[in-house]
Design a protein around this motif. Structure first.
Motif, mmCIF file in Angstrom:
data_model
loop_
_atom_site.group_PDB
_atom_site.id
_atom_site.type_symbol
_atom_site.label_atom_id
_atom_site.label_comp_id
_atom_site.label_asym_id
_atom_site.label_seq_id
_atom_site.Cartn_x
_atom_site.Cartn_y
_atom_site.Cartn_z
ATOM 1 N N SER A 161 0.833 -1.204 0.000
ATOM 2 C CA SER A 161 0.000 0.000 0.000
ATOM 3 C C SER A 161 0.868 1.254 0.000
ATOM 4 O O SER A 161 1.933 1.285 0.624
ATOM 5 N N ASP A 162 0.396 2.300 -0.692
ATOM 6 C CA ASP A 162 1.154 3.558 -0.689
ATOM 7 C C ASP A 162 0.815 4.433 0.520
ATOM 8 O O ASP A 162 1.403 5.496 0.707
ATOM 9 N N GLY A 163 -0.139 3.995 1.347
ATOM 10 C CA GLY A 163 -0.425 4.702 2.590
ATOM 11 C C GLY A 163 -1.237 5.975 2.443
ATOM 12 O O GLY A 163 -1.338 6.744 3.402
ATOM 13 N N ALA A 222 -3.188 11.928 20.131
ATOM 14 C CA ALA A 222 -2.057 12.121 19.215
ATOM 15 C C ALA A 222 -2.451 13.004 18.031
ATOM 16 O O ALA A 222 -3.611 13.051 17.618
ATOM 17 N N ASP A 223 -1.461 13.694 17.490
ATOM 18 C CA ASP A 223 -1.686 14.459 16.263
ATOM 19 C C ASP A 223 -1.954 13.515 15.094
ATOM 20 O O ASP A 223 -2.790 13.801 14.232
ATOM 21 N N GLU A 224 -1.210 12.386 15.068
ATOM 22 C CA GLU A 224 -1.437 11.349 14.067
ATOM 23 C C GLU A 224 -1.077 10.003 14.689
ATOM 24 O O GLU A 224 -0.192 9.920 15.552
ATOM 25 N N ILE A 225 -1.754 8.958 14.252
ATOM 26 C CA ILE A 225 -1.423 7.586 14.632
ATOM 27 C C ILE A 225 -0.937 6.863 13.385
ATOM 28 O O ILE A 225 -1.623 6.873 12.356
ATOM 29 N N LEU A 226 0.231 6.255 13.478
ATOM 30 C CA LEU A 226 0.828 5.559 12.344
ATOM 31 C C LEU A 226 0.903 4.064 12.628
ATOM 32 O O LEU A 226 1.194 3.648 13.751
ATOM 33 N N VAL A 227 0.648 3.268 11.603
ATOM 34 C CA VAL A 227 0.773 1.818 11.670
ATOM 35 C C VAL A 227 1.731 1.383 10.571
ATOM 36 O O VAL A 227 1.587 1.801 9.417
ATOM 37 N N THR A 228 2.737 0.572 10.934
ATOM 38 C CA THR A 228 3.739 0.159 9.958
ATOM 39 C C THR A 228 3.928 -1.350 9.986
ATOM 40 O O THR A 228 3.849 -1.977 11.041
ATOM 41 N N SER A 229 4.200 -1.919 8.815
ATOM 42 C CA SER A 229 4.528 -3.342 8.707
ATOM 43 C C SER A 229 5.252 -3.548 7.384
ATOM 44 O O SER A 229 5.319 -2.637 6.547
ATOM 45 N N SER A 230 5.759 -4.753 7.187
ATOM 46 C CA SER A 230 6.447 -5.049 5.934
ATOM 47 C C SER A 230 5.487 -5.192 4.766
ATOM 48 O O SER A 230 5.912 -5.238 3.612
ATOM 49 N N SER A 231 4.194 -5.268 5.042
ATOM 50 C CA SER A 231 3.179 -5.295 3.979
ATOM 51 C C SER A 231 2.658 -3.901 3.670
ATOM 52 O O SER A 231 2.246 -3.620 2.537
ATOM 53 N N ASN A 232 2.653 -3.035 4.682
ATOM 54 C CA ASN A 232 2.161 -1.665 4.538
ATOM 55 C C ASN A 232 3.097 -0.750 5.317
ATOM 56 O O ASN A 232 3.006 -0.649 6.539
ATOM 57 N N PHE A 233 3.985 -0.088 4.601
ATOM 58 C CA PHE A 233 5.103 0.604 5.244
ATOM 59 C C PHE A 233 4.685 1.752 6.149
ATOM 60 O O PHE A 233 5.317 2.014 7.156
ATOM 61 N N CYS A 234 3.611 2.448 5.803
ATOM 62 C CA CYS A 234 3.215 3.598 6.619
ATOM 63 C C CYS A 234 1.747 3.934 6.347
ATOM 64 O O CYS A 234 1.420 4.464 5.290
ATOM 65 N N LEU A 235 0.888 3.603 7.314
ATOM 66 C CA LEU A 235 -0.535 3.885 7.207
ATOM 67 C C LEU A 235 -0.949 4.866 8.300
ATOM 68 O O LEU A 235 -0.369 4.882 9.389
#
Length: 288
Positions: free
Chosen positions: A121-123, A232-245
């Motif tokens: 995913s491009d996030g 939080a100002d933003e919440i980020l989720v990262t994984s090797s399938s989706n680098f930055c969501l």
């Protein structure tokens, strides 16, 4: 091949592969794994993933049947056998084959590989998540096959129409997600849980931290809590399938959206790194 399975030297499409009943994975989930994306037949961050894979095996006293170099060579060979070069590259080692016994089976482990078509995913689209108490055991820093709590949490998220479940421990400390790492942006800084035995030291997490530092964004690897998550100002989720969501709802409540420019700067840096590293097909590299 449209997809590929490998087991101790045997290769075929996943639907045709069979595994001995006495592989310890069936009785105990006794093994470790790692995984990452391939694009244009380039396996991204392979050295980092293989290093973590071998470290997980060593922490569980599993005897690897191959060396790091042999594994990397094998994975690249297998990737080139699939019809598309855009893949999810999954590999695991289980603690051998033998009659069911809690004590270890002696000798080297069994090596599995699975390749399926997939894209990263491009996030750009936000996701929705739920929260849930973290009931996993205290080996979260090892990428083991004992994933039942994560499976249950992922199903709960799916039933709620969400993409992920964010875990928290007693006292509200946020750890990670069912199959991702979790981070927050607050006052221009990135906050992420420390790499103790409560979280997996994600490869995407490491790349996120490096990119933030390159961008001049301060990084704090310290515990944070549910209250911090919701504010939080933003919440980020990262994984090797989706680098930055980016997360825009937690448990049905709107969150984040207060630092879109900063998120976009980070997202672009992380995704661009992947695209640049995998831009040239392997076949072209071999000819140049």
């Amino acid at each position: 091949m449209k997809n590929l399975g490998y087991y101790n030297g045997k290769i075929g499409e996943l639907e045709s592969m069979t595994i001995p009943m006495n592989d310890r994975v069936h009785w105990f989930g006794d093994g470790v794994y790692d995984a990452g994306p391939s694009r244009n037949y380039n396996i991204f961050a392979l050295d980092e993933h293989v290093d973590r894979f071998f470290n997980s095996a060593a922490l569980m006293d599993i005897v690897m049947p191959v060396t790091k170099d042999e594994l990397k060579e094998l994975l690249q060979k297998l990737v080139l056998m699939v019809d598309t070069g855009d893949l999810f590259v999954y590999y695991q080692v289980t603690r051998g084959t033998g009659i069911r016994n809690h004590a270890f089976t002696e000798g080297p482990g069994n090596l599995w590989v699975m390749l399926v078509p997939a894209t990263v995913s491009d996030g750009t689209e936000p996701i929705q998540v739920i929260t849930e108490e973290d009931k996993r055991f205290l080996y979260c820093h090892v990428k083991t096959l004992n994933l039942l709590p994560s499976v249950l949490a992922a199903e709960h998220a799916k039933r709620a129409g969400c993409k992920e479940t964010i875990f928290y421990r007693h006292g509200g400390r946020v750890t990670e997600c069912a199959h991702s790492n979790c981070h927050i942006l607050k006052d221009g800084k990135l906050f992420t849980a420390p790499t103790d035995n409560m979280i997996l030291p994600g490869i995407a997490r490491a790349h996120l931290i490096r990119k933030c530092k390159e961008l001049g964004i301060a990084v704090s690897e310290t515990p944070y809590y549910l209250k911090d998550l919701m504010e939080a100002d933003e919440i980020l989720v990262t994984s090797s399938s989706n680098f930055c969501l980016r997360v825009d709802h937690v448990d049905g409540k709107p969150v984040g959206g207060k630092a879109p420019e900063l998120y976009e700067k980070i997202r672009k840096a992380v995704v661009d790194e992947f695209l640049e590293a995998t831009n040239k097909p392997v076949s072209e590299k071999a000819e140049s």
